[in-house]
Design a protein around this motif. Sequence first.
Motif, PDB file in Angstrom:
ATOM      1  N   MET A   1      11.976   2.696  20.578  1.00 34.63           N
ATOM      2  CA  MET A   1      10.805   1.845  20.669  1.00 34.63           C
ATOM      3  C   MET A   1      10.277   1.951  22.091  1.00 34.63           C
ATOM      4  SD  MET A   1      13.142  -1.599  20.372  1.00 34.63           S
ATOM      5  CE  MET A   1      11.799  -2.669  19.949  1.00 34.63           C
ATOM      6  N   THR A   2       9.103   1.429  22.315  1.00 33.15           N
ATOM      7  CA  THR A   2       8.518   1.499  23.654  1.00 33.15           C
ATOM      8  C   THR A   2       9.466   0.914  24.683  1.00 33.15           C
ATOM      9  OG1 THR A   2       6.325   1.268  22.656  1.00 33.15           O
ATOM     10  CG2 THR A   2       6.499   0.886  25.023  1.00 33.15           C
ATOM     11  N   GLU A   3      10.133  -0.168  24.330  1.00 37.23           N
ATOM     12  CA  GLU A   3      11.003  -0.871  25.275  1.00 37.23           C
ATOM     13  C   GLU A   3      12.237  -0.079  25.682  1.00 37.23           C
ATOM     14  OE1 GLU A   3       8.589  -4.081  23.231  1.00 37.23           O
ATOM     15  OE2 GLU A   3       9.444  -2.129  22.723  1.00 37.23           O
ATOM     16  N   CYS A   4      12.500   1.049  25.032  1.00 36.87           N
ATOM     17  CA  CYS A   4      13.626   1.893  25.460  1.00 36.87           C
ATOM     18  C   CYS A   4      13.157   3.321  25.733  1.00 36.87           C
ATOM     19  CB  CYS A   4      14.775   1.867  24.452  1.00 36.87           C
ATOM     20  SG  CYS A   4      14.381   2.516  22.825  1.00 36.87           S
ATOM     21  N   ALA A   5      11.909   3.451  26.177  1.00 36.54           N
ATOM     22  CA  ALA A   5      11.354   4.741  26.607  1.00 36.54           C
ATOM     23  C   ALA A   5      11.498   5.821  25.544  1.00 36.54           C
ATOM     24  CB  ALA A   5      12.010   5.186  27.916  1.00 36.54           C
ATOM     25  N   GLY A   6      11.344   5.427  24.309  1.00 37.21           N
ATOM     26  CA  GLY A   6      11.432   6.411  23.235  1.00 37.21           C
ATOM     27  C   GLY A   6      12.733   6.307  22.471  1.00 37.21           C
ATOM     28  N   GLY A   7      13.514   7.363  22.482  1.00 38.07           N
ATOM     29  CA  GLY A   7      14.677   7.432  21.609  1.00 38.07           C
ATOM     30  C   GLY A   7      15.947   6.853  22.187  1.00 38.07           C
ATOM     31  N   THR A   8      16.762   6.273  21.298  1.00 33.61           N
ATOM     32  CA  THR A   8      18.118   5.858  21.631  1.00 33.61           C
ATOM     33  C   THR A   8      19.124   6.574  20.741  1.00 33.61           C
ATOM     34  OG1 THR A   8      17.486   3.675  22.461  1.00 33.61           O
ATOM     35  CG2 THR A   8      19.737   3.910  21.666  1.00 33.61           C
ATOM     36  N   THR A   9      18.727   6.844  19.495  1.00 32.28           N
ATOM     37  CA  THR A   9      19.579   7.622  18.598  1.00 32.28           C
ATOM     38  C   THR A   9      18.809   8.852  18.133  1.00 32.28           C
ATOM     39  OG1 THR A   9      18.885   6.564  16.529  1.00 32.28           O
ATOM     40  CG2 THR A   9      20.663   5.503  17.777  1.00 32.28           C
ATOM     41  N   PHE A  10      19.550   9.869  17.713  1.00 33.40           N
ATOM     42  CA  PHE A  10      18.933  11.126  17.290  1.00 33.40           C
ATOM     43  C   PHE A  10      19.867  11.795  16.296  1.00 33.40           C
ATOM     44  CE2 PHE A  10      17.590  15.619  18.143  1.00 33.40           C
ATOM     45  CZ  PHE A  10      16.258  15.455  17.782  1.00 33.40           C
ATOM     46  N   THR A  11      19.274  12.410  15.267  1.00 37.01           N
ATOM     47  CA  THR A  11      20.124  12.959  14.206  1.00 37.01           C
ATOM     48  C   THR A  11      20.552  14.401  14.443  1.00 37.01           C
ATOM     49  OG1 THR A  11      18.121  13.514  12.977  1.00 37.01           O
ATOM     50  CG2 THR A  11      19.238  11.492  12.381  1.00 37.01           C
ATOM     51  N   SER A  12      19.840  15.150  15.264  1.00 34.33           N
ATOM     52  CA  SER A  12      20.104  16.566  15.510  1.00 34.33           C
ATOM     53  C   SER A  12      20.031  17.345  14.185  1.00 34.33           C
ATOM     54  CB  SER A  12      21.447  16.793  16.195  1.00 34.33           C
ATOM     55  OG  SER A  12      22.520  16.681  15.291  1.00 34.33           O
ATOM     56  N   PHE A  13      20.461  18.594  14.203  1.00 35.62           N
ATOM     57  CA  PHE A  13      20.357  19.412  13.003  1.00 35.62           C
ATOM     58  C   PHE A  13      21.401  19.017  11.956  1.00 35.62           C
ATOM     59  CE2 PHE A  13      18.257  22.244  16.092  1.00 35.62           C
ATOM     60  CZ  PHE A  13      17.017  22.286  15.467  1.00 35.62           C
ATOM     61  N   GLU A  14      22.420  18.296  12.353  1.00 31.79           N
ATOM     62  CA  GLU A  14      23.382  17.764  11.375  1.00 31.79           C
ATOM     63  C   GLU A  14      22.878  16.409  10.885  1.00 31.79           C
ATOM     64  OE1 GLU A  14      25.610  19.201   9.889  1.00 31.79           O
ATOM     65  OE2 GLU A  14      26.430  20.807  11.142  1.00 31.79           O
ATOM     66  N   TYR A  15      21.628  16.415  10.420  1.00 36.77           N
ATOM     67  CA  TYR A  15      21.005  15.139  10.092  1.00 36.77           C
ATOM     68  C   TYR A  15      21.433  14.639   8.728  1.00 36.77           C
ATOM     69  CZ  TYR A  15      17.506  17.770   7.346  1.00 36.77           C
ATOM     70  OH  TYR A  15      16.865  18.573   6.442  1.00 36.77           O
ATOM     71  N   ARG A  16      21.293  13.345   8.570  1.00 37.32           N
ATOM     72  CA  ARG A  16      21.583  12.691   7.299  1.00 37.32           C
ATOM     73  C   ARG A  16      20.370  11.860   6.923  1.00 37.32           C
ATOM     74  NH1 ARG A  16      27.685  10.247   8.336  1.00 37.32           N
ATOM     75  NH2 ARG A  16      28.656  12.193   9.068  1.00 37.32           N
ATOM     76  N   VAL A  17      19.730  12.214   5.833  1.00 37.20           N
ATOM     77  CA  VAL A  17      18.575  11.469   5.366  1.00 37.20           C
ATOM     78  C   VAL A  17      18.986  10.021   5.119  1.00 37.20           C
ATOM     79  CG1 VAL A  17      16.922  11.206   3.479  1.00 37.20           C
ATOM     80  CG2 VAL A  17      17.455  13.485   4.378  1.00 37.20           C
ATOM     81  N   GLY A  18      18.147   9.096   5.574  1.00 34.29           N
ATOM     82  CA  GLY A  18      18.456   7.677   5.428  1.00 34.29           C
ATOM     83  C   GLY A  18      19.080   7.074   6.662  1.00 34.29           C
ATOM     84  N   THR A  19      19.419   7.921   7.637  1.00 34.52           N
ATOM     85  CA  THR A  19      19.925   7.415   8.907  1.00 34.52           C
ATOM     86  C   THR A  19      19.023   7.932  10.030  1.00 34.52           C
ATOM     87  OG1 THR A  19      21.363   9.232   9.671  1.00 34.52           O
ATOM     88  CG2 THR A  19      22.238   7.765   7.962  1.00 34.52           C
ATOM     89  N   VAL A  20      19.184   7.339  11.202  1.00 37.45           N
ATOM     90  CA  VAL A  20      18.406   7.782  12.367  1.00 37.45           C
ATOM     91  C   VAL A  20      19.332   8.345  13.445  1.00 37.45           C
ATOM     92  CG1 VAL A  20      16.420   6.296  11.975  1.00 37.45           C
ATOM     93  CG2 VAL A  20      18.392   5.388  13.227  1.00 37.45           C
TER      94      VAL A  20
END
Length: 629
Positions: free
Chosen positions: A403-422
């Motif tokens: 969110m804006t309050e955390c300068a963008g990202g805090t979590t990231f899924t990378s290429f080992e992503y799981r749909v339904g999670t962030v």
Amino acid sequence: MTHRYTVDSRPPSLAHLFRDRLHDSPDDEAYRYRPVNDSAEWTSLTWAETGTRVHRIAAGLMSLGVRPQDRVAIASGTRVEWFLADLAVMSAGAATTTVYPTTDADEMAFILADSGSRVLFAEDAVQLAKVMERIGELPGLTAVVLFDGVPAEAPVDAPRCDVLSLARLEAHGAEYARRDPGCVDRAVDAIDPEHLATLIYTSGTTGRPKGVRLVHDCWSFHALTSAESGELTPDDLQYVWLPLAHTFGKSLLCAQVAVGNPVAVDGRIDRIAENLAALRPTLMAAVPRVFEKMYNALVVEARSQGPASEEAFYWAAAVAREYATTAQELGTELGAGMETGTALVPEKLLAAHAIADRLLFTKVRDAFGGRLRACISGGAPLAPDIAQFFGGAGVRIIEGYGMTECAGGTTFTSFEYRVGTVGKPLPGTEVRIGDDGEVLLRGPHIMRGYHNRPEQTAEVLGPDGWLHTGDLGELTADGYLRITGRIKELIKTSGGKFVSPVEIESRFKGACPYAGHILVVGDNRNFCSALITLDAPAVMAWAEVNGLSGRSFGEVCAAPQTRQLIAGYVEQVNAGLQRWQTIKKFAVLPRDFSQEHGEVTPSMKVRRAAVEASFAHVIDRMYEGSREG
């Protein structure tokens, strides 16, 4: 360059990283762009050429009296000059105030006054006119720099505000730097990690926007975490069209400076399809609505080619979703995600996938240019059905959370992503779930507060550094974050049941290829209902072959055949919900939610209260007599 630093030994600012990038990669391509006002061929800037222009603009700002931590605003669409101006503001030790180009004169004046901005970069005469309309309320604004157009005289009641072109500012900067060659380097050397770097005004869903104070360390931290993830490489070509006034867009600049990859810039949304074909990028960031529209367009095209084509499309789409779901399940069993699971998919499904690839998936990938390694989706939840479709077709859509309050990202899924999670927390960040289910964040990237709003800062930022996001979520056993809703958006029915409207809305947008927006209502009422808008191109193409040819969009939305069409998708979604979650009644609206009516923010988030106010009469009709008996 990134080998010089780690997240823990990062430099004080992005300006330091930019200076290092100029030293290490002077001849590499930095930016690719087309002039905004014509259809000329793409033009490139090397890092050395970028550095020359940025230093001139930074020195030009100093010549206007800009000093460390002074605010300099940018009101412009996404274009290469936005990148140059922002880098120059940071290199001068000042702080950027971001302004959406769609902001009206009243709100622009508020942002400029609240931030105390001394200089404004304005895209064109339209942005200039807005600020000049309220210039009497902005005694601190001393100059406006135009990206496009010929500067006009400032109004007589604004004798202290100069209007000049970007070229003129660069000329002033060149002369200023000639007299003082070390001015920019000294400004960069003097930056402290806790100096203010950016004020991003959150559009919010109610009231005046709040200025989020992000310091230089926020962006340096974000840049190094992006670089260390390894997901972005110097060989990538990233296509950027998102608004740079939003933290999602701004964060893309940080990663690029750290890694050194070229970025192609064109903020014109109507050029996305054309630009994807011309650029053939390897990475692109987008909001979920873009992927929903692309999916809807594929459905419409298949239906236009007859029943056999439509049947083949839906078969291939089902294969894509099964492939993605199976790969994710198999990868998760090994503690990974979809990327690992693709090597474990059963042969029967692989054979079906190969056929579907020839029928449809190659075409899907070609629509993105044919070289895309991944898309990054953010700003709102992405419907799982949409993510699974594109993932199964070979277009990875990676989600993150921030969110804006955390300068963008805090979590990231990378290429080992799981749909339904962030994804999982980035290195150096902390995520935990509060006792009430709220997602809490902590780390160097968290804002230092709301500008001039100590009381509102205290409401969300505790003395222990934990940011209260207002989002509901849960962490899986192996650390993946799943967002389940917003605390303030939870519906409590009159029967005492809690409903997350976001979950239902996401399911509907994934199921219905004709959906524009959907807003589920039902707070303090005895059942849930929905306001539904339709995607104009998709539903008008359907109307042409379903007895509604020649009707206007409003007439199509009001037609009984259209209501019957949408009812089928509502029933499909209801079948997967608990009884108290189901949509009992719905209304198809004659228009989409819009910024003009105050119903969506510039980043396309729906303002629920505004929508409910606009369509209160429609909602009331759905509940007439519902409390009787």
